[in-house]
Design a protein around this motif. Structure first.
Motif, mmCIF file in Angstrom:
data_model
loop_
_atom_site.group_PDB
_atom_site.id
_atom_site.type_symbol
_atom_site.label_atom_id
_atom_site.label_comp_id
_atom_site.label_asym_id
_atom_site.label_seq_id
_atom_site.Cartn_x
_atom_site.Cartn_y
_atom_site.Cartn_z
ATOM 1 N N PHE A 156 70.943 13.352 63.410
ATOM 2 C CA PHE A 156 70.919 14.460 64.649
ATOM 3 C C PHE A 156 69.699 15.561 64.038
ATOM 4 C CE2 PHE A 156 71.980 18.567 66.174
ATOM 5 C CZ PHE A 156 72.049 18.415 67.503
ATOM 6 N N ALA A 157 69.762 15.801 62.879
ATOM 7 C CA ALA A 157 68.668 16.872 62.346
ATOM 8 C C ALA A 157 67.426 15.958 62.010
ATOM 9 C CB ALA A 157 69.042 17.160 60.779
ATOM 10 N N SER A 158 67.294 14.627 62.003
ATOM 11 C CA SER A 158 66.115 14.122 61.780
ATOM 12 C C SER A 158 65.412 13.942 63.207
ATOM 13 C CB SER A 158 66.264 12.396 61.328
ATOM 14 O OG SER A 158 65.150 11.897 61.301
ATOM 15 N N ILE A 159 66.296 13.774 64.198
ATOM 16 C CA ILE A 159 65.670 13.514 65.699
ATOM 17 C C ILE A 159 64.906 15.145 66.058
ATOM 18 C CG2 ILE A 159 66.240 13.428 68.130
ATOM 19 C CD1 ILE A 159 68.183 11.241 67.355
ATOM 20 N N ILE A 160 65.976 16.079 65.701
ATOM 21 C CA ILE A 160 65.446 17.588 65.945
ATOM 22 C C ILE A 160 64.055 17.759 65.150
ATOM 23 C CG2 ILE A 160 65.599 20.062 65.580
ATOM 24 C CD1 ILE A 160 68.685 19.342 66.025
ATOM 25 N N ASN A 161 63.778 17.165 63.863
ATOM 26 C CA ASN A 161 62.482 17.418 62.897
ATOM 27 C C ASN A 161 61.555 16.801 63.707
ATOM 28 O OD1 ASN A 161 61.423 18.420 60.651
ATOM 29 N ND2 ASN A 161 61.221 16.124 60.084
ATOM 30 N N LEU A 162 61.747 15.525 64.252
ATOM 31 C CA LEU A 162 60.686 14.638 64.914
ATOM 32 C C LEU A 162 60.055 15.397 66.123
ATOM 33 C CD1 LEU A 162 60.434 10.975 65.681
ATOM 34 C CD2 LEU A 162 60.424 12.380 67.355
ATOM 35 N N ILE A 163 60.957 15.797 66.810
ATOM 36 C CA ILE A 163 60.792 16.747 68.103
ATOM 37 C C ILE A 163 59.955 17.869 67.812
ATOM 38 C CG2 ILE A 163 61.467 18.003 70.099
ATOM 39 C CD1 ILE A 163 63.928 15.996 70.386
ATOM 40 N N ALA A 164 60.457 18.470 66.822
ATOM 41 C CA ALA A 164 59.811 19.742 66.469
ATOM 42 C C ALA A 164 58.220 19.592 65.512
ATOM 43 C CB ALA A 164 60.767 20.567 65.263
ATOM 44 N N ASN A 165 58.194 18.516 64.987
ATOM 45 C CA ASN A 165 57.001 18.017 64.307
ATOM 46 C C ASN A 165 55.728 17.791 65.227
ATOM 47 O OD1 ASN A 165 57.371 19.168 61.577
ATOM 48 N ND2 ASN A 165 58.496 17.259 60.901
ATOM 49 N N THR A 166 56.414 17.394 66.522
ATOM 50 C CA THR A 166 55.390 16.786 67.272
ATOM 51 C C THR A 166 54.103 17.470 67.963
ATOM 52 O OG1 THR A 166 57.015 15.303 68.333
ATOM 53 C CG2 THR A 166 54.926 15.570 69.755
ATOM 54 N N ALA A 167 54.449 18.518 67.936
ATOM 55 C CA ALA A 167 53.159 19.688 68.556
ATOM 56 C C ALA A 167 52.331 20.077 67.128
ATOM 57 C CB ALA A 167 53.963 21.054 68.963
ATOM 58 N N PHE A 168 52.858 19.989 65.903
ATOM 59 C CA PHE A 168 51.957 20.301 64.899
ATOM 60 C C PHE A 168 51.173 18.846 64.459
ATOM 61 C CE2 PHE A 168 54.233 24.328 63.946
ATOM 62 C CZ PHE A 168 53.229 25.124 63.896
ATOM 63 N N THR A 169 51.960 17.865 64.377
ATOM 64 C CA THR A 169 51.386 16.416 64.185
ATOM 65 C C THR A 169 50.153 16.162 65.304
ATOM 66 O OG1 THR A 169 53.400 15.690 63.347
ATOM 67 C CG2 THR A 169 51.512 14.067 64.112
ATOM 68 N N PHE A 170 50.392 16.607 66.464
ATOM 69 C CA PHE A 170 49.409 16.356 67.346
ATOM 70 C C PHE A 170 48.548 17.715 67.864
ATOM 71 C CE2 PHE A 170 52.227 12.850 67.823
ATOM 72 C CZ PHE A 170 51.502 11.741 67.534
ATOM 73 N N LEU A 171 48.676 18.427 66.972
ATOM 74 C CA LEU A 171 48.022 20.025 67.371
ATOM 75 C C LEU A 171 46.692 19.921 67.998
ATOM 76 C CD1 LEU A 171 48.123 23.087 67.320
ATOM 77 C CD2 LEU A 171 47.615 23.155 65.078
ATOM 78 N N PRO A 172 45.670 19.093 67.380
ATOM 79 C CA PRO A 172 44.438 19.157 67.499
ATOM 80 C C PRO A 172 44.331 18.481 69.124
ATOM 81 C CG PRO A 172 44.510 18.224 65.670
ATOM 82 C CD PRO A 172 45.880 18.395 66.055
ATOM 83 N N ALA A 173 45.250 17.924 69.690
ATOM 84 C CA ALA A 173 45.299 17.446 71.225
ATOM 85 C C ALA A 173 45.501 18.665 71.995
ATOM 86 C CB ALA A 173 46.338 16.391 71.314
ATOM 87 N N LEU A 174 46.387 19.444 71.656
ATOM 88 C CA LEU A 174 46.779 20.526 72.347
ATOM 89 C C LEU A 174 45.801 21.549 72.488
ATOM 90 C CD1 LEU A 174 50.379 21.567 70.975
ATOM 91 C CD2 LEU A 174 49.861 20.271 73.063
ATOM 92 N N ILE A 175 45.106 21.662 71.131
ATOM 93 C CA ILE A 175 43.675 22.701 71.121
ATOM 94 C C ILE A 175 42.736 21.988 71.986
ATOM 95 C CG2 ILE A 175 42.084 23.718 69.827
ATOM 96 C CD1 ILE A 175 44.186 23.763 67.569
ATOM 97 N N GLY A 176 42.422 20.808 71.722
ATOM 98 C CA GLY A 176 41.418 19.857 72.698
ATOM 99 C C GLY A 176 41.516 20.095 74.064
ATOM 100 N N TRP A 177 42.725 20.091 74.676
ATOM 101 C CA TRP A 177 43.164 20.436 76.249
ATOM 102 C C TRP A 177 42.663 21.465 76.481
ATOM 103 C CZ3 TRP A 177 47.048 23.805 77.549
ATOM 104 C CH2 TRP A 177 47.154 23.792 79.043
#
Length: 467
Positions: A156-177
């Motif tokens: 359960f904690a692992s899934i939350i961590n994956l969801i939470a880390n997504t924005a930072f893992t793909f931060l360049p995509a958010l900034i690029g947009w």
């Protein structure tokens, strides 16, 4: 005459009359004006209007705080009175931008890029806070985490961590947009550019320092490192500007019939090569140098650094320069995994709320009492504009009390090395985004930010006769 109509008439008069209004629009809580001359504004008259909760100038716009649900009604009355016509937020921004100097325009550009992605970043901070509670050792059990004692919660904690880390893992995509859109290009291409910079085929930026051999491309004798830019801010900002400019350049010169076939492929291909050959390596080095410099300053004199940052953050909000530090926070998180700046921002917000709360007990004015209470609650939840501009700056001693409390709290948590792995809600819920092992000193810092501004404001306010 309705209350809204009367308020609109008084607001128009207080901002210098309809001839002083170039354009006007509104957001959820505020009227936003582009004025010919802000020097003609009578702030005292304006803030004596019953529906007005405060006013301030930022990024070339003069903003009047009205409140959710009422602001659109007052705006409609204002449009009817002045005949200026409805304007969009972008039109107001464009009109206001003409009066900004180069530094203000640069700061405004950063704000326009990062504010749209802030909800994703703050959400990530809250989710990572939940993950911290589940996986942090010593919170509920001695030297053990909740998932250590109850392993059935681990996934359960692992899934939350994956969801939470997504924005930072793909931060360049958010900034690029957001950046490509701001610079006038196709925001979809900005997403592709950002994802390209964190492609799985590239060496992960977080593994850069521990890798013995860095993979390379060989372009006819030119060796290029195959490095990704996870968590990086500067590389994608510069690349986004280049992409947008190339796209605009090509659109002006390629016939409409061929644009779909040629513009995007050429712009993305050229920007991609430039990103890996020049932009990425240069900006990556600059970003790391900035990170090391900021870290070195706070390591060399943590007490002084915390004191100064805690003292100056709220005044920087008045100028709009605080937006630049979000980029620094994100760069610190991308380079080191944590930031020591954002926890001080959270305490600064709390301090502004505490000063406003102190004014509720210090004043005899019923309107100020009501405004102080509601704005204090708002500040404690991370929104400081009503407290800062509606109450504390109106009574300068309250604002000074707030930044004194913020400075002391900032100094304390910096000395105790309080760190946040993410940016979250900058108020009382902020502890969720702080490392669990730092909760103790952060809670003490919160107590300082609550008590010191409240007591100073209350004592000074009771001594004064003009509140």
């Amino acid at each position: 005459m309705s209350t809204n109509r009367e308020a609109a008439e008084k607001i128009v008069q207080a901002v210098g009359g309809k001839e002083n209004i170039t354009a006007a629009t509104h957001c959820v809580t505020r009227l936003r004006f582009a004025l010919v001359d802000e020097g003609k504004v009578n702030k005292e008259e304006l803030e004596n209007i019953d529906l007005v909760k405060g006013s301030f100038s930022a990024n070339g716009q003069f903003q009047v705080v009205i409140g959710q649900g009422t602001v659109d009604k007052v705006y409609n009355e204002l449009v009817d009175l002045t005949g200026i016509g409805h304007a969009t937020k972008q039109e107001i921004k464009d009109a206001a931008a003409k009066k900004l100097n180069p530094l203000q325009r640069a700061i405004k550009t950063l704000a326009d890029i990062f504010i749209p992605i802030l909800p994703a970043i703050v959400t990530v901070g809250l989710l990572m806070g939940i993950n911290n509670i589940l996986t942090g050792q010593g919170i509920f059990f001695d030297k053990k985490s909740l998932v250590d004692v109850y392993p059935q919660w681990a996934d359960f904690a692992s899934i939350i961590n994956l969801i939470a880390n997504t924005a930072f893992t793909f931060l360049p995509a958010l900034i690029g947009w957001s950046a490509v859109k701001k610079f006038g290009g196709n925001s979809l291409l900005g997403i592709v550019l950002g994802l390209m910079l964190v492609h799985p085929d590239l060496l992960n930026a977080w593994a850069y320092g521990s890798t013995e051999k860095i993979p390379q491309w060989n372009l006819f004798g030119l060796h290029i490192d195959k490095i990704g830019y996870q968590g990086q801010v500067l590389p994608v900002l510069v690349a986004s500007w280049v992409l947008a400019k190339i796209e605009v350049f090509l659109k002006k010169r390629i016939p409409d019939a061929f644009q779909l076939l040629l513009v995007a492929p050429i712009a993305l291909l050229v920007t991609g090569f430039l990103s890996f050959i020049v932009i990425g390596p240069v900006t990556f080095a600059i970003a790391n140098a900035i990170t090391h410099a900021v870290v070195a300053i706070f390591h060399a004199a943590p007490a002084l650094g915390g004191l100064i940052y805690g003292l100056l953050y709220a005044p920087l909000v008045i100028t709009g320069m605080h937006h630049t530090f979000l980029a620094v926070d994100l760069q610190l998180i991308g380079s080191t995994g944590t930031t020591f700046l954002w926890p001080m921002v959270a305490l600064s917000n709390i301090a502004q709320g505490s000063a406003a709360l102190g004014m509720m007990f210090a004043t005899r004015d019923e309107k100020i009492k009501g405004l102080s209470l509601t704005s204090a609650v708002s500040a404690y939840l991370g929104i400081t504009e009503p407290a800062m501009f509606g109450v504390n700056l109106r009574f300068r001693f309250a604002f000074i009390s707030a930044i004194i409390g913020s400075a002391i709290a900032g100094m304390f948590i910096t000395i105790n090395h309080v760190l946040a792995p993410s940016v979250g809600v900058g108020g009382l819920p902020a502890f969720l985004s702080i490392r669990a092992q730092n909760w103790g000193p952060f809670f003490i810092g919160m107590a300082i930010a609550i008590v010191v501004p409240f007591v100073l404001t209350l004592v000074i306010g009771k001594m004064r006769k003009d509140k």
